[in-house]
Design a protein around this motif. Structure first.
Motif, PDB file in Angstrom:
ATOM      1  N   PRO A  18      45.722  39.361   3.853  1.00 19.36           N
ATOM      2  CA  PRO A  18      45.480  37.952   3.856  1.00 19.36           C
ATOM      3  C   PRO A  18      44.222  37.694   5.083  1.00 19.36           C
ATOM      4  CG  PRO A  18      47.733  38.374   3.639  1.00 19.36           C
ATOM      5  CD  PRO A  18      47.270  39.788   3.863  1.00 19.36           C
ATOM      6  N   PRO A  19      43.698  36.546   5.123  1.00 19.14           N
ATOM      7  CA  PRO A  19      43.391  35.871   4.050  1.00 19.14           C
ATOM      8  C   PRO A  19      42.528  36.085   2.975  1.00 19.14           C
ATOM      9  CG  PRO A  19      42.157  35.199   5.794  1.00 19.14           C
ATOM     10  CD  PRO A  19      42.679  36.541   6.250  1.00 19.14           C
ATOM     11  N   LEU A  20      41.900  37.313   3.256  1.00 19.37           N
ATOM     12  CA  LEU A  20      40.888  37.679   1.949  1.00 19.37           C
ATOM     13  C   LEU A  20      41.755  38.108   0.597  1.00 19.37           C
ATOM     14  CD1 LEU A  20      38.145  39.503   4.141  1.00 19.37           C
ATOM     15  CD2 LEU A  20      38.027  37.218   3.289  1.00 19.37           C
ATOM     16  N   ARG A  21      42.559  39.205   0.747  1.00 22.48           N
ATOM     17  CA  ARG A  21      43.218  39.659  -0.050  1.00 22.48           C
ATOM     18  C   ARG A  21      42.595  39.604  -1.659  1.00 22.48           C
ATOM     19  NH1 ARG A  21      49.067  37.196   0.641  1.00 22.48           N
ATOM     20  NH2 ARG A  21      48.159  35.391   0.194  1.00 22.48           N
ATOM     21  N   PHE A  22      41.493  40.246  -1.575  1.00 22.54           N
ATOM     22  CA  PHE A  22      40.746  40.043  -2.822  1.00 22.54           C
ATOM     23  C   PHE A  22      41.288  40.503  -4.010  1.00 22.54           C
ATOM     24  CE2 PHE A  22      36.600  39.926  -0.368  1.00 22.54           C
ATOM     25  CZ  PHE A  22      36.818  38.479   0.105  1.00 22.54           C
ATOM     26  N   SER A  23      42.464  41.457  -4.162  1.00 21.51           N
ATOM     27  CA  SER A  23      42.847  42.178  -5.293  1.00 21.51           C
ATOM     28  C   SER A  23      43.639  41.077  -5.840  1.00 21.51           C
ATOM     29  CB  SER A  23      43.774  43.281  -4.552  1.00 21.51           C
ATOM     30  OG  SER A  23      44.964  42.792  -3.840  1.00 21.51           O
ATOM     31  N   TYR A  24      43.934  40.132  -5.212  1.00 22.60           N
ATOM     32  CA  TYR A  24      44.689  38.836  -5.721  1.00 22.60           C
ATOM     33  C   TYR A  24      43.741  37.952  -6.350  1.00 22.60           C
ATOM     34  CZ  TYR A  24      49.263  40.443  -3.854  1.00 22.60           C
ATOM     35  OH  TYR A  24      50.463  41.083  -3.567  1.00 22.60           O
ATOM     36  N   ARG A  25      42.537  38.108  -6.593  1.00 26.72           N
ATOM     37  CA  ARG A  25      41.465  37.317  -7.157  1.00 26.72           C
ATOM     38  C   ARG A  25      40.706  38.112  -8.287  1.00 26.72           C
ATOM     39  NH1 ARG A  25      39.026  34.434  -2.078  1.00 26.72           N
ATOM     40  NH2 ARG A  25      40.844  34.202  -0.759  1.00 26.72           N
ATOM     41  N   PRO A  26      40.578  37.518  -9.578  1.00 29.39           N
ATOM     42  CA  PRO A  26      40.041  38.109 -10.528  1.00 29.39           C
ATOM     43  C   PRO A  26      38.652  38.566 -10.313  1.00 29.39           C
ATOM     44  CG  PRO A  26      40.248  36.037 -11.253  1.00 29.39           C
ATOM     45  CD  PRO A  26      41.078  36.068 -10.006  1.00 29.39           C
ATOM     46  N   PHE A  27      38.095  39.929 -10.364  1.00 23.96           N
ATOM     47  CA  PHE A  27      36.728  40.291 -10.262  1.00 23.96           C
ATOM     48  C   PHE A  27      36.467  40.485  -8.925  1.00 23.96           C
ATOM     49  CE2 PHE A  27      36.880  37.315 -14.053  1.00 23.96           C
ATOM     50  CZ  PHE A  27      36.721  38.299 -15.117  1.00 23.96           C
ATOM     51  N   ILE A  28      36.946  39.674  -7.972  1.00 23.12           N
ATOM     52  CA  ILE A  28      36.398  39.935  -6.629  1.00 23.12           C
ATOM     53  C   ILE A  28      36.872  41.331  -6.009  1.00 23.12           C
ATOM     54  CG2 ILE A  28      36.459  38.859  -4.291  1.00 23.12           C
ATOM     55  CD1 ILE A  28      36.796  35.955  -5.633  1.00 23.12           C
ATOM     56  N   GLY A  29      37.972  41.715  -6.330  1.00 26.48           N
ATOM     57  CA  GLY A  29      38.450  42.877  -5.562  1.00 26.48           C
ATOM     58  C   GLY A  29      37.831  44.020  -6.349  1.00 26.48           C
ATOM     59  N   GLU A  30      37.569  44.271  -7.238  1.00 19.60           N
ATOM     60  CA  GLU A  30      36.733  45.389  -7.711  1.00 19.60           C
ATOM     61  C   GLU A  30      35.333  45.257  -7.489  1.00 19.60           C
ATOM     62  OE1 GLU A  30      37.287  43.205 -12.051  1.00 19.60           O
ATOM     63  OE2 GLU A  30      38.761  43.420 -10.034  1.00 19.60           O
ATOM     64  N   TRP A  31      34.668  44.139  -7.425  1.00 18.15           N
ATOM     65  CA  TRP A  31      33.130  44.179  -6.832  1.00 18.15           C
ATOM     66  C   TRP A  31      33.184  44.198  -5.694  1.00 18.15           C
ATOM     67  CZ3 TRP A  31      29.786  45.921 -10.108  1.00 18.15           C
ATOM     68  CH2 TRP A  31      29.954  45.794 -11.496  1.00 18.15           C
ATOM     69  N   LEU A  32      33.839  43.429  -4.763  1.00 20.00           N
ATOM     70  CA  LEU A  32      33.659  43.480  -3.392  1.00 20.00           C
ATOM     71  C   LEU A  32      34.380  44.573  -2.578  1.00 20.00           C
ATOM     72  CD1 LEU A  32      33.407  39.706  -2.438  1.00 20.00           C
ATOM     73  CD2 LEU A  32      31.735  41.177  -2.942  1.00 20.00           C
ATOM     74  N   CYS A  33      35.267  45.150  -3.086  1.00 25.49           N
ATOM     75  CA  CYS A  33      36.015  46.300  -2.554  1.00 25.49           C
ATOM     76  C   CYS A  33      35.714  47.947  -3.182  1.00 25.49           C
ATOM     77  CB  CYS A  33      37.504  45.798  -2.431  1.00 25.49           C
ATOM     78  SG  CYS A  33      37.661  44.348  -1.407  1.00 25.49           S
ATOM     79  N   THR A  34      36.345  47.793  -4.241  1.00 28.12           N
ATOM     80  CA  THR A  34      36.372  49.179  -5.209  1.00 28.12           C
ATOM     81  C   THR A  34      35.120  49.629  -5.339  1.00 28.12           C
ATOM     82  OG1 THR A  34      38.444  48.406  -6.135  1.00 28.12           O
ATOM     83  CG2 THR A  34      37.375  50.276  -6.871  1.00 28.12           C
ATOM     84  N   PHE A  35      34.231  48.902  -5.958  1.00 29.05           N
ATOM     85  CA  PHE A  35      32.880  49.137  -6.262  1.00 29.05           C
ATOM     86  C   PHE A  35      32.096  49.638  -5.097  1.00 29.05           C
ATOM     87  CE2 PHE A  35      28.673  48.679  -7.277  1.00 29.05           C
ATOM     88  CZ  PHE A  35      28.273  49.666  -8.661  1.00 29.05           C
ATOM     89  N   PRO A  36      31.686  49.130  -3.984  1.00 28.41           N
ATOM     90  CA  PRO A  36      30.999  49.450  -2.978  1.00 28.41           C
ATOM     91  C   PRO A  36      31.449  50.675  -2.468  1.00 28.41           C
ATOM     92  CG  PRO A  36      31.948  47.277  -2.458  1.00 28.41           C
ATOM     93  CD  PRO A  36      32.291  47.592  -3.924  1.00 28.41           C
ATOM     94  N   SER A  37      33.184  50.713  -2.088  1.00 30.83           N
ATOM     95  CA  SER A  37      33.618  52.075  -1.595  1.00 30.83           C
ATOM     96  C   SER A  37      33.345  53.011  -2.314  1.00 30.83           C
ATOM     97  CB  SER A  37      35.058  51.752  -1.222  1.00 30.83           C
ATOM     98  OG  SER A  37      35.467  51.595  -2.589  1.00 30.83           O
ATOM     99  N   VAL A  38      33.537  53.201  -3.624  1.00 34.18           N
ATOM    100  CA  VAL A  38      33.124  54.230  -4.462  1.00 34.18           C
ATOM    101  C   VAL A  38      31.967  54.620  -4.450  1.00 34.18           C
ATOM    102  CG1 VAL A  38      33.712  55.263  -6.733  1.00 34.18           C
ATOM    103  CG2 VAL A  38      35.525  53.834  -5.700  1.00 34.18           C
TER     104      VAL A  38
END
Length: 300
Positions: free
Chosen positions: A139-159
């Motif tokens: 928190p406060p970002l905790r993007f995994s708790y929001r649809p689409f944001i977690g994968e596009w702002l965290c998972t995708f750029p990291s991989v």
């Protein structure tokens, strides 16, 4: 020792981070005249970083947050539901939280050292990995708790960045084939992560705060059967990349087509209300993701 092994969740790290590293490093070993000792050093550095940031930091922060919200407690816990280091009392909630915080601080200090010494590419790679781990769960970002944001702002750029990192470090700038491999592997990673979220759908919805993954969003908006929609969407996006590949890399494109088609077939076939079946199909998709990464690395 046992806690560290559980926390790593090695199958997830190997199927995403390690796979995409190999997808770019393999062509460098096979087709590029860079000294092997340099390539081996880069490979070891990237593998170590993947297990440290993805395997340890990301999972520590995610386990801590998901335990506090209650979703891991109520998860079927077959493949999903965290590493279970808190639930099995290998680590206490407080000790895991402190560990994640201090490891984050240590990595920030290393990032600053890289900047001071002029290792800008290493600094960028470390920043992306650190950002993804923290922003995904804390928190406060905790993007995994929001649809689409977690994968596009965290998972995708990291991989993505990890995917072309080997070529970037070895060659100075990543060639087109490295970017292609990195993008496709990142999309396939997100796709199987969406399958990974399906068994936790009810636990995520009932968490406090609710963990509204893209899977939860699709199920709430269209019905339970549509919880497979996010995974199918990302596999389709990976398939569309074959238009980028086939003109010059026909066999690479053919491999991606087969992997995405077979994966989509399993998703259509699965009973999304049966977490055991979903998890068994997810294992197949993990193996297909690894196969796809190696295939792309061979046919450049």
């Amino acid at each position: 020792m046992k806690g560290g092994i559980l926390l790593l969740r090695s199958i997830a790290v190997i199927s995403s981070s390690v796979a995409t590293i190999i997808s770019t490093m393999l062509p460098l070993f096979l087709y590029v005249s860079t000294p092997n000792i340099e390539l081996i050093s880069i490979f070891i550095l990237l593998i170590f970083s993947a297990f440290l940031i993805h395997g340890v930091l990301t999972h520590a922060l995610n386990d801590y947050t998901d335990h506090l919200s209650g979703t891991d407690t109520n998860s079927p816990a077959i493949l999903s539901g965290g590493s279970r280091v808190i639930q099995t009392e290998v680590f206490s909630v407080e000790s895991l939280g402190r560990f994640g915080k201090w490891l984050s601080i240590l990595l920030v200090m290393i990032l600053l050292v890289f900047l001071m010494l002029g290792y800008y590419r290493l600094a960028v790679l470390l920043f992306v990995g650190l950002w993804a781990a923290v922003a995904y769960s804390v928190p406060p970002l905790r993007f995994s708790y929001r649809p689409f944001i977690g994968e596009w702002l965290c998972t995708f750029p990291s991989v993505l960045f990890l995917g072309f990192a080997g070529a970037w470090l070895a060659l100075g700038s990543p060639p087109e084939w490295a970017l292609q491999n990195a993008v496709i592997n990142a999309l396939i990673c997100i796709a199987w992560v969406m399958v990974h979220h399906i068994p936790d759908l009810d636990a995520d919805k009932n968490a406090v705060p609710p963990k509204r993954t893209s899977v939860v969003w699709a199920a709430e908006k269209f019905g339970l059967a549509w919880s497979r929609l996010p995974a199918l969407t990302y596999y389709f996006l990976a398939f569309t990349c074959t238009a980028w590949l086939i003109p010059e890399r026909f066999w690479a494109g053919a491999g991606v087509t087969i992997v995405t088609a077979v994966s989509a077939l399993f998703i259509f076939k699965m009973n999304v209300a049966d977490p055991v079946q979903v998890s068994s199909y997810e294992k197949i998709m993990l193996m297909l993701a690894i196969l796809n990464a190696v295939w792309l690395g061979i046919f450049i």
